[in-house]
Structures are given as structure tokens and as C-alpha cells.
Scaffold this motif. Structure first.
Motif, mmCIF file in Angstrom:
data_model
loop_
_atom_site.group_PDB
_atom_site.id
_atom_site.type_symbol
_atom_site.label_atom_id
_atom_site.label_comp_id
_atom_site.label_asym_id
_atom_site.label_seq_id
_atom_site.Cartn_x
_atom_site.Cartn_y
_atom_site.Cartn_z
ATOM 1 N N ASP A 43 0.681 2.095 -42.874
ATOM 2 C CA ASP A 43 1.241 2.984 -43.896
ATOM 3 C C ASP A 43 0.687 4.402 -43.815
ATOM 4 O OD1 ASP A 43 -1.293 2.551 -44.831
ATOM 5 O OD2 ASP A 43 -0.707 1.853 -46.811
ATOM 6 N N GLY A 44 -0.223 4.666 -42.897
ATOM 7 C CA GLY A 44 -0.734 6.014 -42.657
ATOM 8 C C GLY A 44 -1.785 6.474 -43.641
ATOM 9 N N SER A 45 -2.322 5.576 -44.451
ATOM 10 C CA SER A 45 -3.266 5.985 -45.478
ATOM 11 C C SER A 45 -4.721 5.980 -45.018
ATOM 12 C CB SER A 45 -3.134 5.067 -46.699
ATOM 13 O OG SER A 45 -3.470 3.739 -46.349
ATOM 14 N N LYS A 46 -5.011 5.338 -43.879
ATOM 15 C CA LYS A 46 -6.397 5.205 -43.451
ATOM 16 C C LYS A 46 -6.513 5.387 -41.944
ATOM 17 C CE LYS A 46 -10.233 1.973 -43.676
ATOM 18 N NZ LYS A 46 -10.631 0.597 -43.912
ATOM 19 N N VAL A 47 -7.547 6.105 -41.512
ATOM 20 C CA VAL A 47 -7.826 6.271 -40.090
ATOM 21 C C VAL A 47 -8.692 5.097 -39.640
ATOM 22 C CG1 VAL A 47 -8.904 7.716 -38.347
ATOM 23 C CG2 VAL A 47 -7.691 8.776 -40.240
ATOM 24 N N LEU A 48 -8.196 4.340 -38.668
ATOM 25 C CA LEU A 48 -8.925 3.174 -38.168
ATOM 26 C C LEU A 48 -9.896 3.537 -37.054
ATOM 27 C CD1 LEU A 48 -5.917 0.705 -38.026
ATOM 28 C CD2 LEU A 48 -7.593 0.963 -39.855
ATOM 29 N N ALA A 49 -9.518 4.522 -36.221
ATOM 30 C CA ALA A 49 -10.367 4.944 -35.102
ATOM 31 C C ALA A 49 -9.992 6.376 -34.723
ATOM 32 C CB ALA A 49 -10.178 4.018 -33.909
ATOM 33 N N ALA A 50 -10.933 7.079 -34.144
ATOM 34 C CA ALA A 50 -10.679 8.453 -33.710
ATOM 35 C C ALA A 50 -11.535 8.765 -32.490
ATOM 36 C CB ALA A 50 -10.995 9.441 -34.831
ATOM 37 N N ALA A 51 -11.004 9.622 -31.632
ATOM 38 C CA ALA A 51 -11.754 10.097 -30.462
ATOM 39 C C ALA A 51 -11.243 11.483 -30.105
ATOM 40 C CB ALA A 51 -11.564 9.147 -29.283
ATOM 41 N N GLY A 86 -9.681 -4.381 -34.143
ATOM 42 C CA GLY A 86 -8.750 -5.498 -34.210
ATOM 43 C C GLY A 86 -7.295 -5.118 -34.016
ATOM 44 N N VAL A 87 -7.042 -3.963 -33.421
ATOM 45 C CA VAL A 87 -5.673 -3.503 -33.205
ATOM 46 C C VAL A 87 -5.343 -3.602 -31.718
ATOM 47 C CG1 VAL A 87 -4.120 -1.529 -33.361
ATOM 48 C CG2 VAL A 87 -5.810 -1.929 -35.151
ATOM 49 N N GLU A 88 -4.242 -4.258 -31.385
ATOM 50 C CA GLU A 88 -3.823 -4.377 -29.986
ATOM 51 C C GLU A 88 -2.488 -3.694 -29.740
ATOM 52 O OE1 GLU A 88 -4.651 -7.253 -27.514
ATOM 53 O OE2 GLU A 88 -6.601 -7.676 -28.406
ATOM 54 N N LYS A 89 -1.598 -3.719 -30.738
ATOM 55 C CA LYS A 89 -0.266 -3.149 -30.575
ATOM 56 C C LYS A 89 -0.127 -1.933 -31.474
ATOM 57 C CE LYS A 89 4.522 -4.361 -30.323
ATOM 58 N NZ LYS A 89 5.412 -5.391 -29.915
ATOM 59 N N VAL A 90 0.289 -0.807 -30.885
ATOM 60 C CA VAL A 90 0.432 0.436 -31.632
ATOM 61 C C VAL A 90 1.751 1.112 -31.266
ATOM 62 C CG1 VAL A 90 -2.058 0.852 -31.750
ATOM 63 C CG2 VAL A 90 -0.749 1.827 -29.881
ATOM 64 N N ALA A 91 2.126 2.081 -32.088
ATOM 65 C CA ALA A 91 3.248 2.960 -31.772
ATOM 66 C C ALA A 91 2.634 4.299 -31.371
ATOM 67 C CB ALA A 91 4.154 3.123 -32.975
ATOM 68 N N PHE A 92 3.091 4.866 -30.266
ATOM 69 C CA PHE A 92 2.510 6.106 -29.756
ATOM 70 C C PHE A 92 3.251 7.294 -30.352
ATOM 71 C CE2 PHE A 92 1.949 9.300 -26.253
ATOM 72 C CZ PHE A 92 0.615 9.512 -26.477
ATOM 73 N N ASP A 93 2.545 8.080 -31.142
ATOM 74 C CA ASP A 93 3.093 9.283 -31.762
ATOM 75 C C ASP A 93 2.578 10.478 -30.975
ATOM 76 O OD1 ASP A 93 3.918 11.356 -33.339
ATOM 77 O OD2 ASP A 93 2.718 10.799 -35.081
ATOM 78 N N ARG A 94 3.431 11.061 -30.165
ATOM 79 C CA ARG A 94 3.011 12.174 -29.319
ATOM 80 C C ARG A 94 3.130 13.512 -30.033
ATOM 81 N NH1 ARG A 94 7.821 14.049 -27.006
ATOM 82 N NH2 ARG A 94 9.531 12.614 -27.443
ATOM 83 N N SER A 95 3.426 13.501 -31.322
ATOM 84 C CA SER A 95 3.483 14.699 -32.172
ATOM 85 C C SER A 95 4.473 15.738 -31.674
ATOM 86 C CB SER A 95 2.092 15.321 -32.316
ATOM 87 O OG SER A 95 1.197 14.399 -32.867
#
Length: 117
Positions: A43-51, A86-95
Motif C-alpha cells: 500500500d506504499g505506507s512503509k519502506v521495507l528496505a533501502a539502498a 521476506g520479500v521475493e516478488k516485487v513490481a519494478f517502478d522505474r519512476s
């Protein structure tokens, strides 16, 4: 329509589609000097990981922060952090950026790290 407006229009369209999918979103920000990647929950409310290339552990051993090698390292690290969350499947948002160069290098490295787009 200028370049920035067109890019943001493409990004808005992509994000609307990703919202319908209901999967975590891997988003990318590219500046002249750095590359950033963040993994948001569905839902876009929380950042799970960042680099990003601003982090010292990413910068170690790189010649430059703004080339495809640096982007690939960010992709590998975000994949490791995503798997730890614990995330394996994501949607790639290239902005809205075109899929080439640093964006493509980051995506390919994230796929090699085990993320499924």
C-alpha cells in the motif's frame, strides 16, 4: 510538454498499475551523482528496505557513484535486504525513466540477487 513533466506522467501511470497489482514496489531514483532504491510495502505506507550510493558500504571499492557498476551494486544490496525482509516478488517502478543504462543495471542485478519482477 517538457522532459520532467513527461517522466512524471509516465511514473504516475506506472504507479497506478502497480497499485492494482497489490505487490511490494521497488522504486528507483536517479540523480546526476547517485542512484537510490527503496522497497515499499503493497500500500506504499512503509519502506521495507533501502539502498543507495550515498551509503558507505555501497561506495567501498567503487570508482564512481554515478555509473552502471554503482547501480548494479545498489541492485544487489536491495535484493539482499528485500530477501531479509521476506520479500521475493516485487513490481519494478522505474519512476518514468527509460529502461537502459543505470536503471537497467540496477534491475538486472536485483533479479540476479533473487528478486522476481
Amino acid at each position: 510538454m517538457d522532459k520532467r513533466t513527461a517522466r512524471l506522467r509516465r511514473a504516475r501511470s506506472t504507479r497506478a498499475h502497480i497499485r492494482e497489482l497489490g505487490v511490494p514496489r521497488l522504486t528507483v531514483l536517479r540523480t546526476g551523482q547517485h542512484v537510490y532504491a527503496q522497497l515499499f510495502n503493497a500500500d506504499g505506507s512503509k519502506v521495507l528496505a533501502a539502498a543507495s550510493t550515498t551509503q558507505a558500504d555501497v561506495r567501498d571499492g567503487l570508482k564512481s557513484n554515478k555509473n552502471t557498476e554503482a547501480a548494479a551494486r545498489v541492485g544487489r544490496i536491495i535484493a539482499e535486504k528485500a530477501k531479509a525482509a521476506g520479500v521475493e516478488k516485487v513490481a519494478f517502478d522505474r519512476s518514468g525513466y527509460r529502461y537502459h543504462g543505470r536503471i537497467k543495471a540496477l534491475a538486472d542485478a536485483a533479479r540476479e540477487g533473487g528478486l522476481q519482477f
